[in-house]
Design a protein around this motif. Structure first.
Motif, PDB file in Angstrom:
ATOM      1  N   TRP A  30      43.211  36.858  43.103  1.00  0.00           N
ATOM      2  CA  TRP A  30      42.460  37.107  44.292  1.00  0.00           C
ATOM      3  C   TRP A  30      43.243  38.036  45.078  1.00  0.00           C
ATOM      4  O   TRP A  30      42.550  39.044  45.675  1.00  0.00           O
ATOM      5  N   ASN A  31      44.528  38.059  45.398  1.00  0.00           N
ATOM      6  CA  ASN A  31      45.215  38.814  45.966  1.00  0.00           C
ATOM      7  C   ASN A  31      45.073  40.286  45.433  1.00  0.00           C
ATOM      8  O   ASN A  31      44.950  41.178  46.177  1.00  0.00           O
TER       9      ASN A  31
ATOM     10  N   ALA B 240      43.373  28.300  44.968  1.00  0.00           N
ATOM     11  CA  ALA B 240      44.812  28.197  44.967  1.00  0.00           C
ATOM     12  C   ALA B 240      45.062  28.591  43.636  1.00  0.00           C
ATOM     13  O   ALA B 240      46.096  29.255  43.343  1.00  0.00           O
TER      14      ALA B 240
ATOM     15  N   VAL C  67      43.765  28.870  51.988  1.00  0.00           N
ATOM     16  CA  VAL C  67      44.540  29.860  50.829  1.00  0.00           C
ATOM     17  C   VAL C  67      43.834  31.096  51.211  1.00  0.00           C
ATOM     18  O   VAL C  67      44.656  32.124  51.194  1.00  0.00           O
ATOM     19  N   PHE C  68      42.502  31.281  51.397  1.00  0.00           N
ATOM     20  CA  PHE C  68      42.124  32.530  51.522  1.00  0.00           C
ATOM     21  C   PHE C  68      42.681  33.329  52.788  1.00  0.00           C
ATOM     22  O   PHE C  68      42.913  34.592  52.610  1.00  0.00           O
TER      23      PHE C  68
ATOM     24  N   GLN D 187      36.765  30.613  42.542  1.00  0.00           N
ATOM     25  CA  GLN D 187      37.529  30.534  41.279  1.00  0.00           C
ATOM     26  C   GLN D 187      36.863  29.431  40.306  1.00  0.00           C
ATOM     27  O   GLN D 187      36.708  28.448  40.666  1.00  0.00           O
TER      28      GLN D 187
ATOM     29  N   GLU E 204      45.589  33.120  53.804  1.00  0.00           N
ATOM     30  CA  GLU E 204      47.145  33.425  53.144  1.00  0.00           C
ATOM     31  C   GLU E 204      46.895  34.645  52.249  1.00  0.00           C
ATOM     32  O   GLU E 204      47.614  35.450  52.702  1.00  0.00           O
ATOM     33  N   ILE E 205      45.835  34.802  51.676  1.00  0.00           N
ATOM     34  CA  ILE E 205      45.455  35.980  51.031  1.00  0.00           C
ATOM     35  C   ILE E 205      45.308  37.277  51.551  1.00  0.00           C
ATOM     36  O   ILE E 205      46.249  38.256  51.411  1.00  0.00           O
TER      37      ILE E 205
ATOM     38  N   ASP F 297      40.261  25.898  50.341  1.00  0.00           N
ATOM     39  CA  ASP F 297      40.193  27.134  49.968  1.00  0.00           C
ATOM     40  C   ASP F 297      40.264  28.174  51.231  1.00  0.00           C
ATOM     41  O   ASP F 297      40.598  29.228  51.102  1.00  0.00           O
TER      42      ASP F 297
ATOM     43  N   LYS G   6      45.025  32.331  43.291  1.00  0.00           N
ATOM     44  CA  LYS G   6      45.489  32.962  44.498  1.00  0.00           C
ATOM     45  C   LYS G   6      46.273  34.460  44.176  1.00  0.00           C
ATOM     46  O   LYS G   6      45.738  35.430  45.028  1.00  0.00           O
ATOM     47  N   ASN G   7      46.897  34.570  43.144  1.00  0.00           N
ATOM     48  CA  ASN G   7      47.335  35.645  43.016  1.00  0.00           C
ATOM     49  C   ASN G   7      46.317  36.864  42.268  1.00  0.00           C
ATOM     50  O   ASN G   7      46.586  37.969  42.847  1.00  0.00           O
TER      51      ASN G   7
END
Length: 156
Positions: free
Chosen positions: A114-115, A108, A150-151, A97, A153-154, A147, A111-112
Protein backbone atom coordinates in the motif's frame (compact mmCIF):
# COMPACT_ATOMS: atom_id res chain seq x y z
CA UNK A 1 -14.46 -17.06 -10.14
CA UNK A 2 -14.37 -14.80 -13.17
CA UNK A 3 -15.69 -11.35 -12.37
CA UNK A 4 -14.42 -9.63 -15.48
CA UNK A 5 -17.02 -7.83 -17.59
CA UNK A 6 -14.69 -6.14 -20.03
CA UNK A 7 -15.99 -3.47 -22.35
CA UNK A 8 -14.33 -5.28 -25.23
CA UNK A 9 -16.67 -8.19 -24.55
CA UNK A 10 -19.89 -6.16 -24.97
CA UNK A 11 -21.34 -4.92 -28.21
CA UNK A 12 -20.52 -1.49 -29.55
CA UNK A 13 -24.20 -0.49 -29.37
CA UNK A 14 -24.36 -1.29 -25.65
CA UNK A 15 -21.04 0.49 -25.08
CA UNK A 16 -22.28 3.60 -26.94
CA UNK A 17 -25.44 3.65 -24.78
CA UNK A 18 -23.36 3.46 -21.58
CA UNK A 19 -21.12 6.28 -22.78
CA UNK A 20 -24.13 8.39 -23.77
CA UNK A 21 -25.87 7.87 -20.42
CA UNK A 22 -22.79 8.71 -18.36
CA UNK A 23 -21.98 11.69 -20.59
CA UNK A 24 -25.51 13.04 -20.08
CA UNK A 25 -25.26 12.51 -16.32
CA UNK A 26 -21.84 14.21 -16.26
CA UNK A 27 -23.17 17.25 -18.11
CA UNK A 28 -26.12 17.55 -15.73
CA UNK A 29 -23.79 17.14 -12.77
CA UNK A 30 -21.38 19.74 -14.15
CA UNK A 31 -24.21 22.27 -14.32
CA UNK A 32 -24.45 21.87 -10.52
CA UNK A 33 -20.66 21.87 -10.04
CA UNK A 34 -20.68 18.15 -9.18
CA UNK A 35 -18.29 15.47 -10.39
CA UNK A 36 -18.94 11.80 -11.14
CA UNK A 37 -16.64 9.04 -9.98
CA UNK A 38 -16.81 5.58 -11.53
CA UNK A 39 -15.38 2.72 -9.53
CA UNK A 40 -12.53 0.68 -11.01
CA UNK A 41 -14.01 -2.62 -9.90
CA UNK A 42 -14.26 -6.25 -10.94
CA UNK A 43 -17.55 -7.25 -12.52
CA UNK A 44 -18.13 -3.80 -14.03
CA UNK A 45 -17.34 -2.05 -17.29
CA UNK A 46 -14.22 -0.63 -15.67
CA UNK A 47 -12.66 -3.92 -14.62
CA UNK A 48 -9.49 -3.66 -16.71
CA UNK A 49 -7.11 -0.81 -17.34
CA UNK A 50 -8.02 -0.83 -21.01
CA UNK A 51 -11.78 -0.87 -20.50
CA UNK A 52 -11.67 1.84 -17.80
CA UNK A 53 -9.45 4.07 -19.91
CA UNK A 54 -11.58 3.59 -23.01
CA UNK A 55 -14.78 4.38 -21.12
CA UNK A 56 -13.42 7.53 -19.49
CA UNK A 57 -11.87 8.76 -22.74
CA UNK A 58 -15.07 8.11 -24.72
CA UNK A 59 -17.13 9.94 -22.11
CA UNK A 60 -14.66 12.83 -22.44
CA UNK A 61 -16.12 15.05 -19.72
CA UNK A 62 -13.86 17.01 -17.34
CA UNK A 63 -15.86 16.04 -14.25
CA UNK A 64 -15.70 12.24 -14.65
CA UNK A 65 -13.09 10.35 -12.65
CA UNK A 66 -12.24 6.89 -11.36
CA UNK A 67 -12.04 5.49 -7.87
CA UNK A 68 -9.12 3.06 -7.94
CA UNK A 69 -8.87 -0.11 -5.89
CA UNK A 70 -6.79 -3.26 -6.22
CA UNK A 71 -8.57 -5.85 -8.33
CA UNK A 72 -8.49 -9.25 -6.67
CA UNK A 73 -7.22 -11.05 -9.76
CA UNK A 74 -4.20 -8.80 -10.40
CA UNK A 75 -0.65 -8.76 -9.05
CA UNK A 76 1.09 -5.88 -7.33
CA UNK A 77 3.01 -5.14 -10.52
CA UNK A 78 -0.20 -5.06 -12.56
CA UNK A 79 -1.79 -2.75 -10.00
CA UNK A 80 1.12 -0.33 -10.16
CA UNK A 81 0.82 -0.36 -13.96
CA UNK A 82 -2.94 0.32 -13.65
CA UNK A 83 -2.23 3.35 -11.49
CA UNK A 84 0.35 4.57 -14.01
CA UNK A 85 -2.01 4.14 -16.97
CA UNK A 86 -5.06 5.59 -15.23
CA UNK A 87 -3.38 8.28 -13.12
CA UNK A 88 -4.95 11.21 -15.01
CA UNK A 89 -8.40 9.87 -14.13
CA UNK A 90 -7.93 8.65 -10.54
CA UNK A 91 -9.58 10.73 -7.87
CA UNK A 92 -10.07 8.58 -4.81
CA UNK A 93 -8.72 5.24 -3.64
CA UNK A 94 -10.38 2.40 -1.74
CA UNK A 95 -7.89 0.89 0.69
CA UNK A 96 -8.08 -2.70 1.92
CA UNK A 97 -6.08 -5.92 1.97
CA UNK A 98 -7.48 -9.08 0.41
CA UNK A 99 -6.42 -11.99 -1.75
CA UNK A 100 -7.70 -13.38 -5.05
CA UNK A 101 -10.40 -15.31 -3.17
CA UNK A 102 -11.60 -12.09 -1.48
CA UNK A 103 -10.33 -13.25 1.92
CA UNK A 104 -9.75 -10.14 4.04
CA UNK A 105 -6.55 -9.45 5.99
CA UNK A 106 -5.30 -6.73 8.31
CA UNK A 107 -3.93 -3.75 6.37
CA UNK A 108 -0.62 -4.33 8.16
CA UNK A 109 -0.17 -7.46 6.01
CA UNK A 110 -0.02 -5.23 2.93
CA UNK A 111 1.66 -2.18 4.42
CA UNK A 112 4.61 -2.14 2.01
CA UNK A 113 2.36 -2.83 -0.95
CA UNK A 114 0.00 0.00 0.00
CA UNK A 115 2.91 2.34 0.56
CA UNK A 116 3.89 1.74 -3.07
CA UNK A 117 0.33 2.20 -4.38
CA UNK A 118 -0.21 5.44 -2.50
CA UNK A 119 3.17 6.84 -3.46
CA UNK A 120 2.43 6.05 -7.10
CA UNK A 121 -1.04 7.64 -6.98
CA UNK A 122 0.25 10.79 -5.30
CA UNK A 123 3.30 11.06 -7.57
CA UNK A 124 1.59 10.49 -10.92
CA UNK A 125 -1.78 12.14 -10.46
CA UNK A 126 -2.28 15.84 -9.92
CA UNK A 127 -5.88 15.28 -8.75
CA UNK A 128 -6.81 15.74 -5.11
CA UNK A 129 -7.11 12.30 -3.51
CA UNK A 130 -9.14 10.88 -0.68
CA UNK A 131 -8.54 7.41 0.67
CA UNK A 132 -11.32 5.23 2.04
CA UNK A 133 -10.66 2.26 4.31
CA UNK A 134 -13.06 -0.59 3.60
CA UNK A 135 -13.46 -4.37 3.81
CA UNK A 136 -12.07 -4.98 7.29
CA UNK A 137 -11.11 -8.47 8.32
CA UNK A 138 -14.16 -10.05 10.01
CA UNK A 139 -16.02 -6.72 9.58
CA UNK A 140 -14.51 -5.83 12.93
CA UNK A 141 -14.51 -2.35 14.48
CA UNK A 142 -11.30 -3.27 16.30
CA UNK A 143 -9.73 -4.24 12.97
CA UNK A 144 -10.86 -0.94 11.47
CA UNK A 145 -9.13 0.93 14.29
CA UNK A 146 -5.94 -1.12 13.79
CA UNK A 147 -6.06 -0.55 10.03
CA UNK A 148 -6.55 3.19 10.57
CA UNK A 149 -3.37 3.30 12.67
CA UNK A 150 -1.45 1.42 9.97
CA UNK A 151 -2.88 3.66 7.28
CA UNK A 152 -1.78 6.80 9.14
CA UNK A 153 1.74 5.28 9.29
CA UNK A 154 1.66 4.70 5.53
CA UNK A 155 0.63 8.30 4.88
CA UNK A 156 3.26 9.75 7.27
Amino acid sequence: MNFKKEIGKIGEEEFAKIVSDIKQAAQLAQSQNVSLHLEFHQGTYTDTTESAKRLIEEIDEPNVYLYWQPLAYTSKEERLEQIKELSAYISNVHVFQWDSEFKRYPLADGKNEWNDYINQVQTLSSNKHYFLLEFMKDNSIDQFEEDAVVFKEILA
